[in-house]
Design a protein around this motif. Sequence first.
Motif, mmCIF file in Angstrom:
data_model
loop_
_atom_site.group_PDB
_atom_site.id
_atom_site.type_symbol
_atom_site.label_atom_id
_atom_site.label_comp_id
_atom_site.label_asym_id
_atom_site.label_seq_id
_atom_site.Cartn_x
_atom_site.Cartn_y
_atom_site.Cartn_z
ATOM 1 N N SER A 1 0.833 -1.207 0.000
ATOM 2 C CA SER A 1 0.000 0.000 0.000
ATOM 3 C C SER A 1 0.866 1.255 0.000
ATOM 4 C CB SER A 1 -0.924 -0.005 1.223
ATOM 5 O OG SER A 1 -1.783 -1.113 1.211
ATOM 6 N N LEU A 2 1.922 1.239 0.798
ATOM 7 C CA LEU A 2 2.809 2.392 0.864
ATOM 8 C C LEU A 2 3.598 2.561 -0.426
ATOM 9 C CD1 LEU A 2 4.122 1.992 4.515
ATOM 10 C CD2 LEU A 2 2.493 3.677 3.667
ATOM 11 N N VAL A 3 3.942 1.454 -1.072
ATOM 12 C CA VAL A 3 4.632 1.540 -2.368
ATOM 13 C C VAL A 3 3.758 2.247 -3.386
ATOM 14 C CG1 VAL A 3 5.432 0.159 -4.334
ATOM 15 C CG2 VAL A 3 6.175 -0.423 -2.030
ATOM 16 N N VAL A 4 2.457 1.964 -3.363
ATOM 17 C CA VAL A 4 1.524 2.624 -4.291
ATOM 18 C C VAL A 4 1.543 4.136 -4.081
ATOM 19 C CG1 VAL A 4 -0.910 2.901 -4.875
ATOM 20 C CG2 VAL A 4 0.025 0.612 -4.520
ATOM 21 N N VAL A 5 1.477 4.555 -2.811
ATOM 22 C CA VAL A 5 1.489 5.993 -2.526
ATOM 23 C C VAL A 5 2.835 6.597 -2.893
ATOM 24 C CG1 VAL A 5 1.090 7.734 -0.757
ATOM 25 C CG2 VAL A 5 -0.125 5.571 -0.645
ATOM 26 N N ALA A 6 3.923 5.866 -2.647
ATOM 27 C CA ALA A 6 5.250 6.371 -2.979
ATOM 28 C C ALA A 6 5.395 6.570 -4.492
ATOM 29 C CB ALA A 6 6.325 5.408 -2.471
ATOM 30 N N ALA B 1 -5.475 2.100 -1.908
ATOM 31 C CA ALA B 1 -4.339 1.809 -1.021
ATOM 32 C C ALA B 1 -4.621 2.300 0.395
ATOM 33 C CB ALA B 1 -3.073 2.453 -1.564
ATOM 34 N N GLY B 2 -5.308 3.428 0.519
ATOM 35 C CA GLY B 2 -5.659 3.953 1.832
ATOM 36 C C GLY B 2 -6.594 3.022 2.583
ATOM 37 N N VAL B 3 -7.557 2.447 1.873
ATOM 38 C CA VAL B 3 -8.483 1.498 2.506
ATOM 39 C C VAL B 3 -7.728 0.252 2.962
ATOM 40 C CG1 VAL B 3 -10.503 0.042 2.136
ATOM 41 C CG2 VAL B 3 -10.433 2.352 1.171
ATOM 42 N N ALA B 4 -6.839 -0.258 2.082
ATOM 43 C CA ALA B 4 -6.055 -1.442 2.440
ATOM 44 C C ALA B 4 -5.136 -1.159 3.624
ATOM 45 C CB ALA B 4 -5.237 -1.900 1.233
ATOM 46 N N PHE B 5 -4.519 0.018 3.637
ATOM 47 C CA PHE B 5 -3.611 0.370 4.727
ATOM 48 C C PHE B 5 -4.386 0.540 6.036
ATOM 49 C CE2 PHE B 5 -0.784 3.246 7.115
ATOM 50 C CZ PHE B 5 0.399 2.519 7.023
ATOM 51 N N ALA B 6 -5.587 1.103 5.959
ATOM 52 C CA ALA B 6 -6.415 1.250 7.152
ATOM 53 C C ALA B 6 -6.769 -0.115 7.734
ATOM 54 C CB ALA B 6 -7.682 2.033 6.820
ATOM 55 N N PHE C 1 -4.466 -8.078 1.647
ATOM 56 C CA PHE C 1 -3.380 -8.108 0.664
ATOM 57 C C PHE C 1 -3.928 -7.979 -0.752
ATOM 58 C CE2 PHE C 1 -0.456 -10.262 -2.226
ATOM 59 C CZ PHE C 1 0.721 -9.589 -1.940
ATOM 60 N N GLY C 2 -5.071 -8.629 -1.018
ATOM 61 C CA GLY C 2 -5.672 -8.524 -2.342
ATOM 62 C C GLY C 2 -6.079 -7.101 -2.673
ATOM 63 N N LEU C 3 -6.569 -6.378 -1.668
ATOM 64 C CA LEU C 3 -6.956 -4.980 -1.877
ATOM 65 C C LEU C 3 -5.735 -4.116 -2.188
ATOM 66 C CD1 LEU C 3 -9.585 -3.353 -1.808
ATOM 67 C CD2 LEU C 3 -9.067 -2.768 0.561
ATOM 68 N N SER C 4 -4.637 -4.353 -1.473
ATOM 69 C CA SER C 4 -3.408 -3.591 -1.751
ATOM 70 C C SER C 4 -2.840 -3.969 -3.116
ATOM 71 C CB SER C 4 -2.377 -3.835 -0.647
ATOM 72 O OG SER C 4 -2.040 -5.207 -0.556
#
Length: 309
Positions: free
Chosen positions: A145-150, A179-184, A295-298
């Motif tokens: 998820s953080l990789v997506v934001v990065a 990614a925010g939903v998955a990270f949450a 993990f699937g969501l991310s």
Amino acid sequence: MIEIIIAIVQALIVVLIAPFVSGSARWLRAKMHSRRGPSILQDYYDIAKLFKREDVHPAESSFVHRLTPILYFACMLALAFGVPMITRFSPIMGLGDIILIIYLLALSRFFFSLGPIDSGDTYAGLGGVRELLVGVLIEPAMMLSLVVVAIATGTTSIGDMGILVSGLFVNTPVAVAVAGVAFAAACYVELGKIPFDLAEAEQELQEGPLAEYSGPSLALIKMGLSMKQIIVVSWFLAIFVPWGSALSLDPAALALGLVVWLVKLLICFFVCGLIENSLIRVRYKFLGGKTWAIFGLSACAFLLCILGI
């Protein structure tokens, strides 16, 4: 110089309110179960009592068992210095990078798992193995998820990520939202909430790593666990819900940023409390079936990012 003061202030606040956060969660759970429950300040009393008791370690243990409480608390304290809380940017830039934060969390989890195994106690060792299992299941989803934001923001700095996300200056807004939903969801697992954990079950495997600790060592670990909850939620807020944090070093802006941060924390923990008390527990060996969805969501967020959506 002012940035160092902000870092010290927010670290002190995290240390001071950590027992209140864990105590309020127990209080809310009791009220929702129609029980009287402990005082909301009970964790302060427990930690103060532990610091007055003797620090005992198993005879079979090595320096690892003695080092773990200090190192765990130190990792959480370092994160409290660096994660943006009051301000939109990190007070200490070197500690506000997602790669460093991931490594510090992984280091603390590794020793938190290794310490009980080193004690020689079978029950504590099982608790340590369980902690490693949780890390293996949830950390890949957090990192992806953080990789997506990065990728979307072009930076690994939490402060810069929050500024760009808040201004919608990202190339793939849909991917960042997913990614925010998955990270949450991953953060919820890290908080140790039902259905993944039960914080008050001292006889369960979740509390297994603490079985051979006592006195100040147990107090430091309990403090570190409560601090971790605040840090993980603040990490999520700094990237995906940064609005309200101070953008300048003006005293009025800093005061407003502090109030907004505390309010956001209160809302997040209240929502988590409502969710966990509406669910039933899951046996630890079935955790994989629940975390695959996260993990699937991310992974979907990463795919959307690659597609430029």
